[in-house]
Design a protein around this motif. Structure first.
Motif, mmCIF file in Angstrom:
data_model
loop_
_atom_site.group_PDB
_atom_site.id
_atom_site.type_symbol
_atom_site.label_atom_id
_atom_site.label_comp_id
_atom_site.label_asym_id
_atom_site.label_seq_id
_atom_site.Cartn_x
_atom_site.Cartn_y
_atom_site.Cartn_z
ATOM 1 N N PHE A 1 0.843 -1.177 0.000
ATOM 2 C CA PHE A 1 0.000 0.000 0.000
ATOM 3 C C PHE A 1 0.888 1.239 0.000
ATOM 4 O O PHE A 1 1.912 1.289 0.685
ATOM 5 C CB PHE A 1 -0.892 0.041 1.251
ATOM 6 N N VAL A 2 0.478 2.249 -0.767
ATOM 7 C CA VAL A 2 1.150 3.535 -0.750
ATOM 8 C C VAL A 2 0.622 4.324 0.441
ATOM 9 O O VAL A 2 -0.559 4.214 0.782
ATOM 10 C CB VAL A 2 0.898 4.291 -2.079
ATOM 11 N N TYR B 1 -3.680 3.905 -2.995
ATOM 12 C CA TYR B 1 -3.064 3.206 -4.122
ATOM 13 C C TYR B 1 -2.380 1.946 -3.623
ATOM 14 O O TYR B 1 -1.952 1.852 -2.464
ATOM 15 C CB TYR B 1 -2.026 4.097 -4.826
ATOM 16 N N VAL B 2 -2.285 0.973 -4.525
ATOM 17 C CA VAL B 2 -1.528 -0.247 -4.286
ATOM 18 C C VAL B 2 -0.570 -0.442 -5.445
ATOM 19 O O VAL B 2 -0.961 -0.301 -6.616
ATOM 20 C CB VAL B 2 -2.450 -1.482 -4.151
ATOM 21 N N GLU C 1 9.635 -2.301 -1.269
ATOM 22 C CA GLU C 1 9.301 -1.785 0.054
ATOM 23 C C GLU C 1 9.271 -0.264 0.016
ATOM 24 O O GLU C 1 10.145 0.379 -0.597
ATOM 25 C CB GLU C 1 10.311 -2.253 1.095
ATOM 26 N N VAL C 2 8.253 0.304 0.651
ATOM 27 C CA VAL C 2 8.150 1.750 0.778
ATOM 28 C C VAL C 2 9.164 2.230 1.806
ATOM 29 O O VAL C 2 9.304 1.627 2.885
ATOM 30 C CB VAL C 2 6.718 2.158 1.196
ATOM 31 N N ARG C 3 9.886 3.297 1.466
ATOM 32 C CA ARG C 3 10.856 3.853 2.414
ATOM 33 C C ARG C 3 10.146 4.374 3.657
ATOM 34 O O ARG C 3 8.977 4.778 3.597
ATOM 35 C CB ARG C 3 11.648 4.986 1.760
ATOM 36 N N HIS C 4 10.861 4.396 4.768
ATOM 37 C CA HIS C 4 10.235 4.822 6.012
ATOM 38 C C HIS C 4 10.012 6.324 6.071
ATOM 39 O O HIS C 4 9.278 6.812 6.934
ATOM 40 C CB HIS C 4 11.069 4.358 7.208
ATOM 41 N N ASP C 5 10.643 7.098 5.166
ATOM 42 C CA ASP C 5 10.311 8.519 5.073
ATOM 43 C C ASP C 5 9.089 8.769 4.203
ATOM 44 O O ASP C 5 8.654 9.914 4.047
ATOM 45 C CB ASP C 5 11.513 9.315 4.532
ATOM 46 N N LYS C 6 8.497 7.669 3.639
ATOM 47 C CA LYS C 6 7.270 7.680 2.856
ATOM 48 C C LYS C 6 7.367 8.530 1.590
ATOM 49 O O LYS C 6 6.361 8.928 1.014
ATOM 50 C CB LYS C 6 6.086 8.167 3.696
#
Length: 861
Positions: A451-452, A457-458, A492-497
């Motif tokens: 998930f974004v 969004y996916v 993977e989504v970065r942790h800073d999004k």
């Protein structure tokens, strides 16, 4: 020192399965609902609305459903552990459980009155059960391979059962005398199904070959075999009876399909026979009436006379042999139903679809279901006529609530309310609380998804190397980006999004930033990705992971190593090596102190991210570990494997906390809620399971003791069940030698056609132990009562009354007698388990239970 406690996880819900492929699917008695197997449970679907109405699930059973049979509103469900449960469609409940088979149940059949049930299994035995008395009657032995079909002959005056098996044999059993009266070599190959006409005079069998055979049943001959002679014995020695066969081959028809037969079904009106093969087709045969046969034979005779006139009398014999066979004319191939996938089971609707009757008679109208192996059900309707069959119409499909193939990836929204699941050709969005499928979108072969931030969004990574961006509000594919040249194994989504990172088999790690683009001719914006950096590796990238402080990036490679880089500069930091096979999954704890790696070598390794030292290597599973996740804020972690298990670990103490079983095939993916409130797993069996955290405390020592007890019970049951079956009450206590057994022959050897119906289980052993404990209480009460009477008889004064047992006082009825206490315990044992519970009693207890029974009988009569 007080042992550390944990909170238990338990199965919460299962969804994503419409019809599992290991059992048959049926219509309900009124034809309004579809009864389908859903792994260890059974689902009731309203096929017109496409919704799941109810689910039949017994929490005591974890085995998969393998067979379903019905009689009106009563359904018998067979399971892979050999048990059978009787479900009531009206009440959606079960009160009867039968345990008689050692292996999975493969065939079930009710008799014409619904009072008896016949079951067959892979253990080659047929067991007859009494539904009313809730007990097993007897076991029929004789087949040498798996039982594939059972049928009670619906002929008045006969009490016969027909069974077919993979040993190519068809057997007819006389249930009155409990023996086989006739054995027929039905086919040259394995026989897979049997059915009969409405009057029972014709049998239909299908096998692994391309032949569909029709058999005649001589009911008069079967009755002759049962007629008593002058002395009153059963007559079986007359030559004219013994030499003649009651089951004779009537005709052999060639099927269009070359695959083996799976199911044969006869329509309720008797006019159509469906032969379902192990492919995408169901061949429909039509039974012509006697009037139709006479008309066709008259036309053929007319053509014969014309040919004779033209060619002469020499052609008479050939023409008659080929065209004047009334048996061949009675049953003809009528139509071929082709489905969108491989058919697993087929069934006719009991109710006729009169809405399409038009000018045709109602007996030519039927509705049929095809349960497909791709986890969907298709409902077809047809109107027949006397000429060629009309094309079938697909009137309904059950496919929304499940994937067509195994679930390869899962993702959880940031608020833990939505689940995204990806498979070979689709992406589905599920509601966590209800388990309902909200959206279905076509996609490529999904290997990973996320998930974004914002949950609108996916993004899906596919086997072709594409990044597909889906908009959940419009349920549409916004953009497909060719990101890599090989399969995209991880993203993977970065942790800073602000973006995401992808890893692929093309030996590259790519970094992407999110950006919003204006739609053409509109002011609306949509999400897109911009490629910023690329990190080239020495081998295929299997998995990537960011540390939660966004400082480090871990990359798992095909060479079984894990490389750690600084995220900002991509400078190499550590190399973690020690696995013998490639690392398939890894995760970093929320404090960025530990990294856990899971490999195809069945081990989990825990490493320190400061120096890269391996803290512990754990042999975790019996097969490749496919996914691993830490629980946020802790060093607890979950792992899933191809061995079908979900395991819960303590990363500080390096110990297994729990082992959770439930899936029936390989588990591919795993996601954990933010604070570990629940865990979601996706499997090759196409199911999505949620495991919920409870408030119940768990101690490791108690958990280990429970596992040891379960192993002990299983081994004890196996040991006892593998021993010779002895008659009731026989055992080591028979010192008088009244019971004489032949030591060279085991009871149940080949030649013994009848055996005991039930089998020993943990429930029957526990029930027997409860009876022994109750008899111990009864014995102590009787002894105390006798001592009191002897004291009174001797003239002793101030003799205290005997105290009641605390077990009797615990029931709240101090006036309850010892015999009634034994009855109280016996009444709470299931009727189906009572026989085996009594069989485990020592001989001394057998005498005691008989004394109690005599007291009960005196009170009744």
């Amino acid at each position: 020192m007080v042992e550390k406690s944990y909170l238990k996880y338990k199965p919460s819900s299962t969804f994503g399965v419409i019809a599992s492929s290991n059992a048959n699917t049926l219509f309900s008695d009124d034809g309004k609902f579809v009864i389908s197997p859903m792994l260890e449970s059974v689902g009731i679907w309203d096929w017109k609305k496409g919704t799941l109405v109810n689910t039949w699930k017994d929490n005591e059973v974890k085995a998969e459903v393998t067979c379903i049979a019905k009689f009106k509103s009563i359904f018998a469900v067979g399971y892979a552990d050999g048990s059978i449960r009787i479900w009531n469609f009206t009440t959606n409940s079960t009160n009867t459980t039968f345990n008689g088979h050692k292996t999975s149940v493969t065939a079930l059949c009710f008799d014409n009155s619904g009072g008896r049930l016949a079951s067959g299994a892979r253990d080659t035995d047929v067991v007859i059960w009494d539904i009313t008395a809730e007990c097993g009657l007897y076991r029929l032995k004789g087949h040498k391979d798996q039982i594939s079909g059972l049928l009670f002959l619906p002929i008045e005056g006969l009490n016969h059962l027909v069974s077919t098996s993979k040993d190519t044999l068809l057997k007819v059993w006389d249930l009155s005398t409990q023996h086989c009266v006739e054995t027929v070599i039905a086919h040259r190959t394995e026989v897979w199904s049997v059915a009969s006409s409405r009057d029972g005079t014709i049998l239909y069998t299908g096998a692994s070959d391309s032949e569909f055979r029709v058999w005649s049943v001589d009911s008069i001959l079967l009755k002759k075999k049962l007629e008593p002679n002058v002395e009153g014995d059963i007559e079986t020695s007359k030559e004219d009876v013994v030499l003649k066969e009651a089951i004779s081959l009537r005709s052999t028809l060639q099927r269009q399909s070359k695959e083996r037969v799976s199911t044969i079904k006869v329509h309720p009106n008797g006019r159509y026979i469906a032969v379902q093969s192990m492919d995408k087709s169901v061949e429909i045969f039509k039974c012509r009436t006697q009037e139709e046969i006479k008309k066709r034979l008259a036309r053929k005779k007319k053509r014969v006379r014309e040919k004779i006139t033209q060619k002469g009398n020499d052609a008479l014999e050939d023409v008659e042999d080929q065209e004047l066979d009334s048996v061949v004319e009675e049953l003809v191939s009528y139509n071929l139903l082709r489905c969108s996938g491989k058919v697993r089971s087929f069934d006719f609707s009991p109710s006729l679809n009169k809405s399409r009757a038009s000018k045709e008679s109602s007996e030519n109208i039927f509705t049929a279901l095809c349960a497909l192996s791709n986890n969907s059900v298709e409902i077809y309707s047809s109107v027949g006529n006397d000429s060629d069959g009309e094309p079938y119409n697909l009137i309904s499909t059950l496919e929304m609530q499940g994937h067509r193939s195994d679930i390869r990836c899962l993702a959880l929204s940031s608020n833990d309310e939505l689940i995204a699941s990806g498979s070979n050709n689709s992406l589905k969005i599920w509601n966590v609380n209800t388990g309902q499928c909200i959206k279905t979108m076509e996609s490529g072969y999904a290997l990973c998804c996320t998930f974004v931030p914002g949950n609108k969004y996916v993004i899906v990574g596919t086997k072709s190397g594409d990044l597909e961006i889906f908009d959940l509000s419009s349920s549409s594919l916004l953009e497909s980006i060719k990101a890599h040249e090989g399969p995209l194994w991880s993203l993977e989504v970065r942790h800073d999004k602000g973006g995401l990172t992808t890893g692929s088999a093309d030996k590259e790690v790519k970094f992407w930033d999110f950006q919003l683009l204006l739609e053409d001719n509109t002011s609306a914006k949509r999400l897109s990705l911009v490629h910023t950096r690329t990190l080239k590796m020495s081998d295929d990238v299997l998995h990537i992971k960011h540390s939660h402080d966004n400082k480090l990036l871990a990359v798992a490679l095909l060479d079984s190593t894990v490389k750690v880089f600084y995220f900002d500069t991509l400078k190499f930091v550590l190399s973690l090596y020690g696995h013998k096979l490639p690392v398939l999954s890894m995760d970093i704890s929320s404090d960025s102190a530990l990294i856990a790696t899971a490999s195809a070598d069945k081990t989990i390794k825990l490493w320190g991210l400061d120096f890269g030292d391996c803290h512990r290597s754990i042999f975790a599973h019996q097969d490749s570990i496919m996914s691993l996740k830490f629980v946020w804020g802790t060093h607890y972690l979950f792992s899933v494997s191809k061995d079908k298990c979900l395991k819960y670990w303590d990363g500080d103490k390096f110990e297994q906390i729990m082992k959770l079983e439930g899936h029936h095939s390989e588990i591919w993916s795993l996601v954990v809620a933010k604070f570990g409130s629940f865990v979601v797993t996706g499997s090759h069996d196409r199911s999505i399971r949620i495991w919920e955290k409870t408030d119940e405390q768990l101690f490791l020592e108690e958990e280990r003791e429970r596992e040891i007890e379960e192993m002990y019970e299983k081994s004890e049951i196996k040991e006892r069940d593998g021993s010779d079956e002895l008659p009731f009450g026989a055992g080591a206590d028979d010192e008088a030698g009244d019971l004489i057994l032949d030591p060279t022959k085991k009871v149940g050897d080949v030649g013994d056609e009848v055996g005991i119906a039930g089998k020993k289980t943990s429930d029957t052993l526990k029930a027997g132990e409860k009876l022994i404990e109750a008899l111990d209480v009864w014995r102590s009460e009787i002894f105390a009562r006798k001592e009191y009477k002897d004291s009174i008889a001797k003239g002793q004064k101030n003799v205290a009354l005997p105290k009641k047992s605390p077990y009797i006082l615990a029931l709240g009825n101090p006036d309850l007698s010892a015999e009634n206490y034994v009855m109280h315990v016996a009444e709470r044992i299931r009727a189906s388990d009572l026989d085996q519970a009594l069989a485990v009693l020592p001989f001394v207890n057998v005498q005691e239970i008989l004394q109690c029974i005599s007291v009960w009988a005196e009170k009744v009569f």
